[in-house]
Design an enzyme around this catalytic site. Structure first.
Site, PDB file in Angstrom:
ATOM      1  N   GLU B  72       0.843  -1.204   0.000  1.00  0.00           N
ATOM      2  CA  GLU B  72       0.000   0.000   0.000  1.00  0.00           C
ATOM      3  C   GLU B  72       0.884   1.262   0.000  1.00  0.00           C
ATOM      4  O   GLU B  72       0.662   2.185  -0.781  1.00  0.00           O
ATOM      5  CB  GLU B  72      -0.924  -0.031   1.233  1.00  0.00           C
ATOM      6  CG  GLU B  72      -1.719   1.233   1.478  1.00  0.00           C
ATOM      7  CD  GLU B  72      -1.604   1.686   2.930  1.00  0.00           C
ATOM      8  OE1 GLU B  72      -1.071   2.790   3.148  1.00  0.00           O
ATOM      9  OE2 GLU B  72      -2.026   0.946   3.843  1.00  0.00           O
ATOM     10  N   HIS B  73       1.894   1.282   0.867  1.00  0.00           N
ATOM     11  CA  HIS B  73       2.806   2.440   0.881  1.00  0.00           C
ATOM     12  C   HIS B  73       3.477   2.629  -0.479  1.00  0.00           C
ATOM     13  O   HIS B  73       3.596   3.735  -0.979  1.00  0.00           O
ATOM     14  CB  HIS B  73       3.918   2.219   1.917  1.00  0.00           C
ATOM     15  CG  HIS B  73       3.566   2.680   3.296  1.00  0.00           C
ATOM     16  ND1 HIS B  73       4.299   3.629   3.959  1.00  0.00           N
ATOM     17  CD2 HIS B  73       2.565   2.329   4.134  1.00  0.00           C
ATOM     18  CE1 HIS B  73       3.775   3.841   5.167  1.00  0.00           C
ATOM     19  NE2 HIS B  73       2.712   3.054   5.293  1.00  0.00           N
TER      20      HIS B  73
END
Lengths: 424, 430
Positions: B72-73
């Site tokens: 996600e990051h």
């Protein structure tokens, strides 16, 4: 949304934001008083005791059940400060009558209970019920002590305390354990009567307004005329020597909180320039602090700047490895210097402008944001709307932002470091 | 060309539109007259998907703990070197993302240039760009996020609780992983997870605000290519009904002991309608027994056994189900014993009918109130959609919830073997 502010009794203000967009009505009552060591703890204790019981709802259980039957209306206690003004009181979430599946008058019923909470506390022998008084004193002490549980906010609070040690702003709106312990029931009850009769009252309503709603508000919140104390905040425009404070705690991650005097407050009239500065500096994920301290140097997960518009202070906070403290601090100060030198790219500047304009437009979607905006303006003698301030933001230049940075001085460096060797 | 399905609720006075886009993506548009439009683009992929394979593959791949969150990051990184936040900054939209046990979601809220922002959202989430360099850089940042979380006693309390409740379920895995586990993450592993789960057939888009569905669909047409069929098996280990451990504790710097009691439930139906019904039932049960109007809570507060509020968390979805109650207490064991007494007593008397009616009303009101924020609507909406449910249908199911069913759920769910107690004690207390 149409807005009106009126004064049904002297020193009592009603702020109405008439809008059809919510299913829920928002109503709050705040008692505004100067923040002082003598009264802050008693003030903090009052909402907690008042929601314990009233004449007709002598227990919390009875009051909760009555609120549940009013389609889960809520009466929450509040206690906070803006600058050196302490606000205590209540806010309510009240489902619009049109969503009742029976003929329940949700608004009227909730206002009746709120009236009792404020004006008809459950008393014994002319003072608060001793049991409630003792329990809430203890609970308030517990809450004050529990601030340590959240290390991120604790590090911010500590930096503010250290920076403003000699000023009222250093006083916690929650009071302190020592003062709370000393409060006696009789004194508190006298204080209660005094607050009800003399504090400045700010009532906020956000929802679908009508004459009927107004009559219910004025009927339930029937405060009499008063001449409240002036609400002001003393401002230190620039810091003297830099203070360094280091504390050890049982933590894995060190916390760096740097306190600044901003030289700028909301009532100056051109505070919007400072708002823009803050956005460029550390207010968003495209700010200089986020892009450099986090993204470029990977020193932290969060790094942001938090200004206080009434007091003219700002905390920059980050969670870092203990060994990276100097590196992070140097980088934060370097980014500030960069802005002083007007080293701001078009992209950084435009991103900040757009981000603020977006945030200002979003205020209308949230009753508490609306309230917070106008309470802040009220303290500063302003009435500007978010839309008007947005226009002022558009008129700013990079030089304005640099000018704001030049007025900022470093006051206090607070550092929370892990105790001993964290590996065992 | 697109078949638009409209669903509405007269009770809530709300409606939404659904389209199965040709790319495979489920698109939901929820019209709402608010200044802010909130868009959520999510995949059914979270921390619990730690061992998986394509149906055609022979072996499962096992990936390091925390990789869904790491991924996600890393989605915020783009091939042209422009950070995703910087792209959104041009429209003024506020962007973010989150990873939970079963969902990874990317979002923005915007008051202007909504379709431009939507283009950015659909584009960046469908264009991964992972390199050795940008993975290394993120390890430092996430290591600090993990350390920050390790200092959060509330988080320790609930993760310890889940670990005590479950013996084998992947909910035991910390969403962010550990500093050690994330150090094993490589660009290749990230691509492998991405290519497996970020398939439009496994994803959904929900846009809530004052938007035009045709323009949302045009944006989807511009940005999305037809996806391959989705045929992935994410290993779900069988879980016994009993808790793994009855008790777990740790010491941290807190002012007062903290407690969390978990009630584990493995009776989960394959039928989404039944799951929504049970979900409503367990919410009502937890509110009746332990909510702020309950006699239990009020006695605990009056007697000083609990300090402050008791927080309730009731979850019921296809992967896990439980009720938890948590808060601060001078002596958590005393509270736990009172919890046991209450449950035993209620098993004999049955749930109170009047309280049942009241708590149903509270739940109805809470649901109506949740429709005052585009953010809340979109997030709740996606939660139901990813469990094959529907938030508007849930409203009807909740309204029709009957006492007998609820009482039976209570009796089935509350049994000694299913409880666990997690505590956090202050460091200086022996």
């Amino acid at each position: 949304m149409s807005i009106k502010r009126f004064e049904p009794a002297k020193g009592v203000f009603v702020n109405v934001f008439d809008t059809p967009k919510f299913k829920n009505n928002y109503l709050s009552v705040s008692f505004a008083q100067p923040l002082s060591k003598e009264t802050s703890s008693m003030n903090a204790l009052l909402p907690l005791i008042l929601t314990r019981g009233t004449v007709n709802y002598p227990t919390m259980e009875k009051m909760s059940a009555a609120l549940d039957n009013l389609y889960a209306s809520t009466i929450n206690t509040r206690c906070f400060k803006k600058g050196e003004v302490q606000f205590i009181g209540f806010n309510c979430g009240i489902l619009s009558n049109s969503y009742a599946t029976d003929d329940c008058d949700i608004f009227g019923g909730t206002l009746d209970i709120l009236h009792e909470v404020i004006f008809k506390p459950y008393t014994e022998n002319g003072v608060f019920c001793e049991k409630y008084f003792e329990t809430e004193k203890k609970n308030l002490c517990d809450r004050i002590a529990a601030q340590i549980n959240n290390k991120t906010s604790y590090a911010i609070t500590r930096a503010n305390q250290e920076m403003c040690k000699e000023e009222s702003y250093g006083i916690s709106a929650m009071g302190d354990e020592e003062c709370v312990a000393k409060i006696d029931n009789h004194t508190l009850f006298e204080h209660y009567k005094n607050v009800i009769d003399t504090a400045q009252i700010e009532i906020f309503f956000v929802g679908e307004y009508s004459d009927e709603i107004e009559a219910k508000i004025l009927g339930a919140l029937c405060f009499k005329d008063r001449s409240p104390e002036v609400l002001s905040t003393s401002v230190v425009r620039s810091a003297a020597a830099v203070k360094e404070v280091t504390e050890s705690q049982n933590v894995n991650q060190a916390k760096l909180s740097i306190g600044f005097r901003t030289g700028k407050i909301l009532s100056d009239g051109d505070y919007y320039k400072f708002v823009l500065f803050n956005e460029v500096f550390g207010g968003s994920p495209t700010s200089k602090l986020f892009m450099n301290v986090r993204e470029k140097l990977s020193l932290c997960y969060y790094c942001k700047s938090i200004p206080e518009p009434q007091k003219g202070v700002m905390i920059v906070t980050a969670g870092v490895e203990e060994s990276n403290k100097e590196k992070a601090q140097n980088e934060i100060l370097a980014q500030l210097n960069d802005i002083c030198d007007c080293n701001i790219t078009d992209e950084e500047y435009e991103s900040a402008v757009q981000s603020i304009l977006n945030a200002y437009r979003e205020i209308d979607d949230n009753p508490e944001s609306i309230e917070s905006w106008y309470l802040g303006r009220m303290l500063s003698g302003l009435t500007t709307t978010p839309a008007e301030t947005a226009e002022q933001i558009k008129s700013c230049t990079k030089e304005d932002v640099a000018d704001m940075a030049k007025g900022i001085t470093l006051d206090t460096v607070y550092f929370m470091k892990p105790e001993g060797d964290s590996n065992e | 060309m697109n078949n638009i399905i409209e669903k509405s609720s007269a009770l809530l006075r709300e409606k939404y539109y659904y389209v199965k886009h040709k790319s495979g993506l489920d698109i939901y548009v929820f019209p709402k007259k608010m200044a802010s439009t909130y868009a959520l683009f999510g995949t059914k992929y979270g921390s619990i998907d730690s061992r998986f394979k394509q149906v055609s593959d022979e072996d499962f791949i096992e990936v390091p703990a925390g990789i869904a969150h790491f991924l996600e990051h890393k989605m915020f990184e783009n091939e042209d070197g422009v950070d995703t936040f910087a792209r959104f900054a041009k429209t003024g939209a506020q962007a973010n993302a989150y990873t939970s046990f079963g969902i990874t979601a990317y979002l923005f809220s915007a008051t202007d240039k909504v379709y431009e922002s939507l283009d950015i959202l659909l584009d960046y989430v469908t264009h991964p760009y992972f390199t050795k360099e940008n993975v290394d850089k993120e390890q430092g940042i996430i290591a600090q996020e993990i350390k920050m979380c390790e200092d959060n006693p509330g988080r320790a309390l609930s993760f310890n609780l889940l670990k005590s409740m479950y013996s084998d379920h992947n909910i035991r895995i910390d969403i962010a992983g550990t500093v050690e586990s994330i150090s094993q993450i490589t660009p290749e592993l990230l691509y492998s997870c991405y290519n497996t789960f970020y398939n439009l057939n496994n994803m959904a888009l929900c846009v809530c605000g004052e938007v035009d569905i045709d323009k949302v669909l045009e944006s989807a047409d511009r940005n999305l290519k037809e996806a391959e069929p989705f045929s992935v098996i994410s290993e779900a280990k069988p879980e016994k009904p009993q808790v793994d451990k009855k008790y777990c504790t740790c010491k941290m710097q807190v002012s007062m002991p903290m407690f969390a009691i978990g009630v584990k439930d493995v009776a989960i139906s394959a039928d989404p309608i039944e799951r929504m019904k049970k979900n409503a039932a367990i919410s009502v049960i937890s509110d009746m027994l332990f909510g702020k109007s309950s006699s239990f809570y009020n006695s605990m507060y009056d007697e000083g056994i609990v300090s402050g509020a008791i927080d309730l968390w009731a979850e019921h979805n296809k992967s896990y189900s439980f009720i938890t109650l948590s808060g601060e207490a001078p002596d958590p064991d005393v509270l736990y014993n009172r919890f046991l007494e209450l449950v035993e007593k209620t098993k004999v008397t049955g749930l109170d009918k009047e309280e049942f009616t009241r708590c149903k009303r509270v739940m109805y009101a809470g649901l109506v109130k949740s429709f005052d924020s585009t953010e809340e609507i979109a997030n709740n909406f996606l939660g139901y959609v990813f469990d094959d449910g529907d938030i508007l249908e849930f409203t009807d199911i909740m309204g029709n919830l009957d006492y007998e069913y609820t009482n039976k759920q209570f009796k089935d769910m509350f049994c000694d073997d299913y409880y666990t107690l997690s505590t956090v004690y202050p460091v200086d207390k022996e």
